[in-house]
Motif scaffolding. Structure first.
Motif, PDB file in Angstrom:
ATOM      1  N   MET A   1       0.856  -1.207   0.000  1.00 20.91           N
ATOM      2  CA  MET A   1       0.000   0.000   0.000  1.00 20.91           C
ATOM      3  C   MET A   1       0.884   1.247   0.000  1.00 20.91           C
ATOM      4  SD  MET A   1      -3.364   0.269   0.205  1.00 20.91           S
ATOM      5  CE  MET A   1      -4.359   1.730   0.028  1.00 20.91           C
ATOM      6  N   ILE A   2       0.631   2.170  -0.893  1.00 18.80           N
ATOM      7  CA  ILE A   2       1.357   3.451  -0.854  1.00 18.80           C
ATOM      8  C   ILE A   2       0.608   4.345   0.137  1.00 18.80           C
ATOM      9  CG2 ILE A   2       2.119   5.477  -2.154  1.00 18.80           C
ATOM     10  CD1 ILE A   2       2.071   3.739  -4.699  1.00 18.80           C
ATOM     11  N   PRO A   3       1.276   4.742   1.220  1.00 18.75           N
ATOM     12  CA  PRO A   3       0.565   5.551   2.222  1.00 18.75           C
ATOM     13  C   PRO A   3       0.299   6.955   1.706  1.00 18.75           C
ATOM     14  CG  PRO A   3       2.864   5.284   2.833  1.00 18.75           C
ATOM     15  CD  PRO A   3       2.680   4.520   1.557  1.00 18.75           C
ATOM     16  N   PHE A   4      -0.512   7.706   2.441  1.00 15.89           N
ATOM     17  CA  PHE A   4      -0.881   9.059   1.981  1.00 15.89           C
ATOM     18  C   PHE A   4       0.193  10.089   2.321  1.00 15.89           C
ATOM     19  CE2 PHE A   4      -3.006  13.166   2.572  1.00 15.89           C
ATOM     20  CZ  PHE A   4      -3.388  13.369   1.249  1.00 15.89           C
ATOM     21  N   SER A   5       0.628  10.095   3.564  1.00 15.28           N
ATOM     22  CA  SER A   5       1.589  11.127   3.953  1.00 15.28           C
ATOM     23  C   SER A   5       2.342  10.750   5.233  1.00 15.28           C
ATOM     24  CB  SER A   5       0.832  12.451   4.150  1.00 15.28           C
ATOM     25  OG  SER A   5       1.720  13.459   4.546  1.00 15.28           O
ATOM     26  N   PRO A   6       3.159   9.682   5.153  1.00 16.50           N
ATOM     27  CA  PRO A   6       3.912   9.309   6.360  1.00 16.50           C
ATOM     28  C   PRO A   6       4.998  10.350   6.649  1.00 16.50           C
ATOM     29  CG  PRO A   6       4.639   8.007   4.493  1.00 16.50           C
ATOM     30  CD  PRO A   6       3.496   8.850   3.996  1.00 16.50           C
ATOM     31  N   PRO A   7       5.395  10.483   7.912  1.00 18.79           N
ATOM     32  CA  PRO A   7       6.444  11.463   8.223  1.00 18.79           C
ATOM     33  C   PRO A   7       7.813  10.985   7.744  1.00 18.79           C
ATOM     34  CG  PRO A   7       5.861  10.196  10.171  1.00 18.79           C
ATOM     35  CD  PRO A   7       4.914   9.771   9.093  1.00 18.79           C
ATOM     36  N   ARG A   8       8.721  11.938   7.573  1.00 23.36           N
ATOM     37  CA  ARG A   8      10.087  11.567   7.223  1.00 23.36           C
ATOM     38  C   ARG A   8      10.855  11.334   8.533  1.00 23.36           C
ATOM     39  NH1 ARG A   8      14.551  15.521   4.347  1.00 23.36           N
ATOM     40  NH2 ARG A   8      16.118  13.919   3.960  1.00 23.36           N
ATOM     41  N   ILE A   9      11.110  10.084   8.852  1.00 23.20           N
ATOM     42  CA  ILE A   9      11.867   9.771  10.066  1.00 23.20           C
ATOM     43  C   ILE A   9      13.112   9.012   9.622  1.00 23.20           C
ATOM     44  CG2 ILE A   9      11.867   8.541  12.303  1.00 23.20           C
ATOM     45  CD1 ILE A   9       9.668  10.583  12.313  1.00 23.20           C
ATOM     46  N   ASP A  10      14.282   9.567   9.870  1.00 19.60           N
ATOM     47  CA  ASP A  10      15.502   8.855   9.517  1.00 19.60           C
ATOM     48  C   ASP A  10      16.498   8.957  10.665  1.00 19.60           C
ATOM     49  OD1 ASP A  10      16.380  11.432   9.370  1.00 19.60           O
ATOM     50  OD2 ASP A  10      16.640  11.467   7.203  1.00 19.60           O
ATOM     51  N   ASN A  11      17.735   8.564  10.411  1.00 16.95           N
ATOM     52  CA  ASN A  11      18.715   8.533  11.514  1.00 16.95           C
ATOM     53  C   ASN A  11      18.932   9.904  12.136  1.00 16.95           C
ATOM     54  OD1 ASN A  11      19.025   5.843  11.476  1.00 16.95           O
ATOM     55  ND2 ASN A  11      20.781   5.859  10.060  1.00 16.95           N
ATOM     56  N   LEU A  12      18.833  10.964  11.319  1.00 17.75           N
ATOM     57  CA  LEU A  12      19.025  12.311  11.874  1.00 17.75           C
ATOM     58  C   LEU A  12      17.942  12.630  12.898  1.00 17.75           C
ATOM     59  CD1 LEU A  12      20.016  14.540   8.807  1.00 17.75           C
ATOM     60  CD2 LEU A  12      21.443  13.873  10.762  1.00 17.75           C
ATOM     61  N   THR A  13      16.690  12.241  12.565  1.00 19.89           N
ATOM     62  CA  THR A  13      15.585  12.473  13.497  1.00 19.89           C
ATOM     63  C   THR A  13      15.816  11.672  14.780  1.00 19.89           C
ATOM     64  OG1 THR A  13      14.257  12.204  11.479  1.00 19.89           O
ATOM     65  CG2 THR A  13      13.054  12.628  13.529  1.00 19.89           C
ATOM     66  N   ILE A  14      16.159  10.410  14.583  1.00 17.10           N
ATOM     67  CA  ILE A  14      16.330   9.525  15.747  1.00 17.10           C
ATOM     68  C   ILE A  14      17.476  10.023  16.632  1.00 17.10           C
ATOM     69  CG2 ILE A  14      16.970   7.138  16.416  1.00 17.10           C
ATOM     70  CD1 ILE A  14      15.330   6.328  13.809  1.00 17.10           C
ATOM     71  N   GLU A  15      18.543  10.481  15.983  1.00 13.57           N
ATOM     72  CA  GLU A  15      19.702  10.996  16.730  1.00 13.57           C
ATOM     73  C   GLU A  15      19.313  12.260  17.510  1.00 13.57           C
ATOM     74  OE1 GLU A  15      23.960  12.736  15.479  1.00 13.57           O
ATOM     75  OE2 GLU A  15      23.042  11.358  14.043  1.00 13.57           O
ATOM     76  N   ALA A  16      18.538  13.140  16.867  1.00 13.87           N
ATOM     77  CA  ALA A  16      18.153  14.400  17.523  1.00 13.87           C
ATOM     78  C   ALA A  16      17.287  14.117  18.751  1.00 13.87           C
ATOM     79  CB  ALA A  16      17.406  15.291  16.538  1.00 13.87           C
ATOM     80  N   VAL A  17      16.341  13.187  18.601  1.00 10.41           N
ATOM     81  CA  VAL A  17      15.459  12.858  19.726  1.00 10.41           C
ATOM     82  C   VAL A  17      16.270  12.144  20.814  1.00 10.41           C
ATOM     83  CG1 VAL A  17      13.441  11.492  20.413  1.00 10.41           C
ATOM     84  CG2 VAL A  17      13.400  12.780  18.283  1.00 10.41           C
ATOM     85  N   THR A  18      17.172  11.258  20.393  1.00  7.60           N
ATOM     86  CA  THR A  18      18.001  10.537  21.368  1.00  7.60           C
ATOM     87  C   THR A  18      18.846  11.519  22.178  1.00  7.60           C
ATOM     88  OG1 THR A  18      18.084   8.724  19.807  1.00  7.60           O
ATOM     89  CG2 THR A  18      19.652   8.633  21.613  1.00  7.60           C
TER      90      THR A  18
END
Ligand SMILES: Cc1ncc(COP(=O)(O)O)c(C=O)c1O
Length: 403
Positions: A1-18
């Protein structure tokens, strides 16, 4: 299924939150404060406050401003319910305005007709990210000035109707190559999970009020308002070494945490250079793919003076009924393509019907709604997926309208 509008979550996001998680400070703190300053710089306004949603940010500001029972707020019928629901929370009355014929954004003729001596706020909505005609709306406000009766100190200070932009979709949109936020008094953005720039949930107010409003004072007032009327937030209590605070009114609780601020900051760092570039390229590919189709009504994206934030790609199927549109949505789903409809005009909903709004009073909104489908637009959408969507949308629509 192609989703409608998932967020862009990548290593940079994970690193920033971490990093925030490891810092020992996860509620509102230095990360959110810096994010606010960076957004203010990006949208060229005097001050920005980040809160936990568009909804709470907009309501908090209008409450602070003094909107209450007896006031009227002009808002389009063609919007998400949040825009008008908050007006009910304040005890005021939303006056619904039709869309411009053949367009999504608010109709200025209908808007002007609906201004009364009770009108305190005009809240245009930049549907799909395409900015409203703020300069023309300001002219309407000036023309209707003789009707304006200020009730409280803020209204006296402004001495005209407040122009409050529902910019939930339009971070990055421009008018005359400047951020759209510089054309209204206050802009309110949503950072909900499906938005161009997300903080999971979140929102921000950008202040561009005349100089007799002190934006630093307003920022401080709203911070206090967002924290139970408490005169010191958690961070300043630690910094000052003083635990004592006062409660100056029964405020709310809707601050943005540093965990959210960290997600937002990563998004903001790459917003112009990556997010908007990618979204624009997807929308242009869709447009090129459909432009020869007889049924295709193109969404507003770019004119001589305005450019959208490419939040939504809203096609309309010329000549289709809403039943045919609904079948198209189901068939696309069967092909693995998620779509959405933006928006069902508010008078279609039970609550609004019960409040006495009649859908027949908004013919342009019905027309735009009944043939509309929003296609997937998100950073990680691949060229192959875009081609697959174009091909299937064309097949399905041609089959349905030629059946
Ligand atoms: C036009 C519009 N206004 C306001 C909102 C509310 O935003 P939030 O979910 O951040 O409260 C939305 C959310 O989708 C929206 O589309």
């Amino acid at each position: 299924m192609i989703p409608f509008s998932p967020p862009r979550i990548d290593n940079l996001t994970i690193e920033a939150v971490t990093n925030v998680l490891k810092s020992g400070w996860i509620t509102t703190g230095p990360v959110t404060k810096q994010f606010e300053k960076n957004i203010a710089e990006y949208i060229q306004v005097s001050r920005v406050i980040c809160l936990n949603s568009w909804t709470n940010a907009a309501e908090l500001f209008l409450r602070w401003y003094g909107i209450s029972e007896g006031d009227e707020v002009l808002v389009p019928a063609y919007t998400y319910a949040a825009s008008a629901n908050i007006i009910f929370h304040l005890g005021a009355t939303p006056i619904l305005v039709d869309s411009e014929k053949g367009k999504f954004n608010i109709d200025l003729e209908d808007l002007e007709k609906k201004i009364t001596s009770k009108t305190k706020v005009i809240m245009p909505v930049d549907i799909g990210g395409f900015p409203c005609d703020y300069e023309a709306i300001k002219e309407v406000i000036l023309r209707k000035y003789p009707l304006f009766i200020p009730k409280n100190d803020n209204e006296k200070k402004l001495n005209r109707i407040l122009l409050f932009s529902d910019a939930a979709h339009s971070l990055g949109a421009t008018i005359n190559e400047r951020p759209a936020a510089v054309y209204s008094d206050v802009s309110c953005f949503s950072f909900h999970a499906v938005k161009n720039l997300t903080t999971a949930e979140g929102g921000a107010l950008g202040f561009n009020l005349p100089e007799n409003f002190d934006s630093e004072q307003l920022y401080n007032d709203l911070n206090i308002y967002s924290l139970h009327g408490q005169t010191k937030d958690a961070l300043s209590k630690t910094n000052s070494g003083s635990w004592k605070y006062d409660i100056i009114h029964a405020g709310y609780k809707c601050n943005m945490t540093d965990l959210q601020g960290a997600i937002g900051q990563i998004e903001l760092d790459r917003y112009e250079s990556e997010t908007l570039v990618k979204r624009k390229s997807i929308c242009n590919s869709y447009h090129d793919g459909f432009k020869e189709e007889a049924w295709y009504i193109e969404p507003p994206m770019i004119t001589k003076t305005k450019e959208t934030s490419y939040h939504l790609f809203q096609i309309r199927i010329n000549g289709a009924t809403d039943t045919q549109r609904d079948v198209v949505i189901t068939l696309l789903r069967d092909k693995g393509i998620s779509t959405n409809v933006h928006f069902m005009p508010l008078p279609f909903f039970t609550f609004y019907k019960e409040k006495g709004y009649h859908i027949d009073d908004y013919p342009n909104a019905i027309n735009s709604y009944s043939t509309e489908i929003s296609l997937p637009v998100f950073y990680d959408l691949t060229n192959e997926q875009v081609s697959y969507i174009i091909q299937n949308v064309k097949h399905v629509i041609n089959d349905i309208i030629n059946a």
